[in-house]
Enzyme design. Structure first.
Site, PDB file in Angstrom:
ATOM      1  N   LEU A  30       0.683  -1.480  -0.120  1.00 51.39           N
ATOM      2  CA  LEU A  30       0.343  -0.009  -0.019  1.00 51.39           C
ATOM      3  C   LEU A  30       0.672   1.049   0.050  1.00 51.39           C
ATOM      4  O   LEU A  30       0.541   2.416  -0.112  1.00 51.39           O
ATOM      5  CB  LEU A  30      -0.714   0.623   1.574  1.00 51.39           C
ATOM      6  CG  LEU A  30      -2.282  -1.213   1.255  1.00 51.39           C
ATOM      7  CD1 LEU A  30      -2.796  -1.160   2.605  1.00 51.39           C
ATOM      8  CD2 LEU A  30      -3.005  -0.916   0.118  1.00 51.39           C
ATOM      9  N   GLY A  31       1.678   1.828   0.230  1.00 52.32           N
ATOM     10  CA  GLY A  31       2.608   2.597   0.308  1.00 52.32           C
ATOM     11  C   GLY A  31       4.228   2.054   1.511  1.00 52.32           C
ATOM     12  O   GLY A  31       4.165   1.069   2.294  1.00 52.32           O
ATOM     13  N   ALA A  32       4.517   2.973   1.713  1.00 49.68           N
ATOM     14  CA  ALA A  32       6.400   3.259   2.695  1.00 49.68           C
ATOM     15  C   ALA A  32       6.023   4.681   2.650  1.00 49.68           C
ATOM     16  O   ALA A  32       6.386   5.506   2.464  1.00 49.68           O
ATOM     17  CB  ALA A  32       6.941   2.609   2.048  1.00 49.68           C
ATOM     18  N   GLY A  33       6.706   4.743   4.810  1.00 46.40           N
ATOM     19  CA  GLY A  33       7.466   5.934   5.321  1.00 46.40           C
ATOM     20  C   GLY A  33       8.807   5.870   5.577  1.00 46.40           C
ATOM     21  O   GLY A  33       9.573   4.784   5.694  1.00 46.40           O
ATOM     22  N   MET A  35       8.806   5.137   8.180  1.00 45.03           N
ATOM     23  CA  MET A  35       9.373   4.078   9.544  1.00 45.03           C
ATOM     24  C   MET A  35       8.582   2.722   9.296  1.00 45.03           C
ATOM     25  O   MET A  35       9.238   1.975  10.135  1.00 45.03           O
ATOM     26  CB  MET A  35       7.964   4.325  10.922  1.00 45.03           C
ATOM     27  CG  MET A  35       8.905   5.843  11.850  1.00 45.03           C
ATOM     28  SD  MET A  35       7.404   6.075  13.083  1.00 45.03           S
ATOM     29  CE  MET A  35       7.232   4.352  14.091  1.00 45.03           C
ATOM     30  N   GLY A  36       8.090   2.399   8.127  1.00 41.23           N
ATOM     31  CA  GLY A  36       7.849   1.396   7.420  1.00 41.23           C
ATOM     32  C   GLY A  36       7.164   1.890   6.361  1.00 41.23           C
ATOM     33  O   GLY A  36       6.619   1.978   5.375  1.00 41.23           O
ATOM     34  N   LYS A  52       1.051  -2.226   9.434  1.00 39.59           N
ATOM     35  CA  LYS A  52       2.459  -2.306   8.823  1.00 39.59           C
ATOM     36  C   LYS A  52       3.576  -2.518   9.127  1.00 39.59           C
ATOM     37  O   LYS A  52       3.459  -3.051  10.605  1.00 39.59           O
ATOM     38  CB  LYS A  52       2.357  -0.450   9.845  1.00 39.59           C
ATOM     39  CG  LYS A  52       3.099   0.455   9.506  1.00 39.59           C
ATOM     40  CD  LYS A  52       3.188   1.887  10.149  1.00 39.59           C
ATOM     41  CE  LYS A  52       4.487   3.020   9.504  1.00 39.59           C
ATOM     42  NZ  LYS A  52       3.546   4.107   9.447  1.00 39.59           N
ATOM     43  N   ASP A 146       2.508  14.139  14.372  1.00 32.11           N
ATOM     44  CA  ASP A 146       2.554  13.106  12.974  1.00 32.11           C
ATOM     45  C   ASP A 146       1.743  13.862  11.872  1.00 32.11           C
ATOM     46  O   ASP A 146       0.606  13.233  11.237  1.00 32.11           O
ATOM     47  CB  ASP A 146       3.277  12.935  12.253  1.00 32.11           C
ATOM     48  CG  ASP A 146       3.674  12.690  10.725  1.00 32.11           C
ATOM     49  OD1 ASP A 146       4.463  13.896  10.172  1.00 32.11           O
ATOM     50  OD2 ASP A 146       4.313  11.212  10.665  1.00 32.11           O
TER      51      ASP A 146
END
Length: 596
Positions: A30-33, A35-36, A52, A146
């Site tokens: 689904l995605g990444a950022g 922190m993970g 996550k 955040d």
């Protein structure tokens, strides 16, 4: 601040993505950022989840683990209509993770980047929904820290706030204890950016930023390098000239530099109702039609990965399961649901993502959720669960006669020696060999190799003068390798074989590989395929201050490509863009591909 939207909401799993996390079989990325990474999965009953998985760098920090455990416990108490509830988690495993309800909708960041600003009614409904979510979050003793457009999802029946409080776990850990602030610079409050002070009023400032971003289509304090944006947040007033007149008093109060001057959440909701010419009611028409179409796109969920065929369960040994007991390794909610819903007998259903049963564990996200332990021995055992669940009683082993065992071993040894003599090549000198080591068997009408042929090394391909901009990456398989930007997860956590990263806030510069490993060679060494294969001083990133013009770096990608990067220098301080110049020599498919 916005990035180009990805090609689709569901990205396929890559070789380095785990197929299963905590008993949940993964279906897509689904995605990444920072922190993970976030994956799509399903409960045994087929409900979609967002799982996550925390980055390994954080999981190795004991202080992060302690804080992460606290924050997950707090987050499980949050059960608001405008939040994505935490369903399950594992804070003690090798790589911590948490699972939340999947929200089929784009983030506010994605929607604005793709479709532009939202109309007034949508902004007001967005603001009241996020304000209500913050009220529930603050009521659980959590400050989001955040809150940003990427953490606000636009569902068909209103917004959803995600990742609340989790950023606190990264604060003051070894990774952020050197002065790095936790939060997204463009949406930080002044007190958070300057002194690191965080209160519930910090989230109110971020809410004002979100309302302005949705109504303007851009951050209220502008774009640009992080340090420049932070300076404007701390010392200057926001630019609200493009904001609708009705919203300026509300947004202006939320963006007050003094936290004491910001309105309470109840006042924000009241002001939104006063501004709206019609009663504010969430419904399927709260978003523009094109954004609603993006929600429909996210309802077309990919199917979960197929479950491997079951393997016969082995009988228990004294070290596996003792009578009336269960394995001691931790179990997740996916395990308990699968165990509770599974029926005894061969016709029991197999659920996607289901894991073997184990001892139940309470989950604060579901008050009253219980499963009665302990399960009788073998009650929920299914084919293929092996040592992960309760075993049915195995057959009583028959006593073997030692004399027969010895006799059988002797006969097997004799037969093996005879077979070995037949298979070994004749070394008596009856046959002659040519210079290539190939035996001449013309008398017998055939020939045989004396041993395996050494594989031929690939030919090197060189590229000169590649300018690699900051936040761009290269793939060694490309011919020629062309720098490209990673908009989905950033070069640090993307899939580039070689990248150049520059921290716009602190000016730190580094090169690295998100899909392999690096070795910076000594001045006395000259880069070659053989040398890169022999080196073992591996790392994943290097500070640019460790390199001088002419420095060489071995790059070994997981796909099996090997390259020598020769660093030629970087752009000057007066250059408007930031880039490095490299020469590249690539040996493609020089090693076997690896998933490690």
């Amino acid at each position: 601040m916005s990035s180009t939207p990805s090609a689709g909401p569901f990205q396929p799993l890559k070789a380095d993505d785990p197929p299963v996390v905590g008993g949940y079989r993964l279906a897509a990325v689904l995605g990444a950022g920072g922190m993970g990474k976030v994956y799509l999965s399903y409960t045994p009953g087929g409900r979609p989840l967002a799982v996550k998985v925390i980055r390994a760098e954080f999981s190795e920090d004991p202080e992060f683990r302690r804080r992460f455990q606290q924050e997950v416990r707090s987050a499980q108490r949050v059960q608001g209509l405008y939040t994505a509830p935490v369903i399950d988690s594992d804070t003690e495993g090798a790589q911590p993770w948490l699972a939340t309800a999947y929200v089929p909708g784009p983030s506010l960041a994605h929607a604005v980047a793709r479709y532009g600003k939202l109309p007034l009614r949508s902004v007001l409904l967005l603001t009241v929904g996020v304000a209500e979510a913050l009220g529930v979050i603050h009521g659980a003793g959590i400050v989001h820290r955040d809150l940003k457009p990427a953490n606000v999802l636009l569902a068909a029946d209103g917004p959803r706030v995600i990742d609340f409080g989790i950023a606190r776990a990264a604060d003051t850990t070894a990774l952020t204890g050197t002065g790095v602030s936790v939060g997204t610079p463009a949406f930080m409050a002044p007190e958070q950016a300057s002194a690191g002070t965080v209160t519930s009023a910090t989230d109110v400032f971020a809410l004002g930023q979100i309302a302005a971003y949705a109504a303007i289509g851009a951050p209220a304090f502008g774009d640009g390098p992080s340090h420049a944006v932070l300076y404007r947040i701390v010392h200057e007033d926001p630019d609200l000239s493009s904001l609708p007149d009705e919203l300026r008093p509300l947004v202006g109060r939320c963006l007050s530099r003094d936290p004491a001057d910001r309105p309470a959440l109840a006042d924000i909701i009241r002001m939104c109702h006063e501004i709206s010419p019609t009663p504010l009611r969430q419904g399927e028409d709260w978003l523009p039609q094109e954004v609603a179409g993006s929600i429909t796109e996210r309802h077309r969920l990919p199917a979960p990965a197929p479950t491997p065929p079951p393997r016969p369960a082995a009988p228990p040994t004294p070290t596996q399961v003792s009578p009336g007991s269960h394995p001691s390794h931790p179990r997740t909610q996916a395990d308990h649901i699968a165990a509770a819903m599974t029926q005894t007998g061969p016709a029991a259903p197999q659920f996607p993502g289901a894991a073997p049963p184990g001892p139940p564990r309470g989950n604060p996200a579901f008050p009253g959720y219980t499963i009665q332990p302990p399960y009788p021995q073998g009650q929920f055992a299914q084919p293929g669960w092996g040592g992960n669940g309760a075993f049915p009683p195995g057959p009583t082993p028959r006593r073997k006669r030692p004399g027969l065992i010895v006799a059988g071993a002797v006969l097997a040894g004799v037969a093996g020696l005879a077979l070995l003599g037949i298979l070994l090549p004749d070394r008596s000198g009856d046959s002659t060999s040519d210079k290539g080591g190939r035996a001449d068997s013309s008398a017998g009408g055939g020939s045989a190799d004396s041993g395996p042929t050494k594989p031929v090394d690939p030919r090197p391909v060189s590229y000169k003068g590649i300018d690699l901009s900051a936040s761009y990456e290269l793939m060694l398989a490309d011919n020629p390798p062309r720098p490209k930007e990673n908009n989905d997860s950033g070069v640090l956590y993307g899939d580039g074989d070689f990248y150049f990263h520059r921290d716009s806030l602190f000016g730190d510069e580094q090169v690295g590989s998100a899909n392999g490993k690096l070795v910076v060679l000594k001045n006395s060494q000259k880069g070659s395929l053989e040398l890169c294969r022999q080196e073992s001083r591996f790392t994943e990133s290097l500070g640019l201050d460790q390199l001088t013009p002419g420095s060489q770096i071995c790059v070994l990608s997981k796909a099996g490509h090997i390259a020598v990067v020769t660093y030629r220098g970087k752009s000057g301080d007066d250059d408007p863009s930031r880039y490095i110049t490299i020469d590249l020599t690539v040996w493609r498919n020089a090693e076997e591909a690896s998933q490690d």
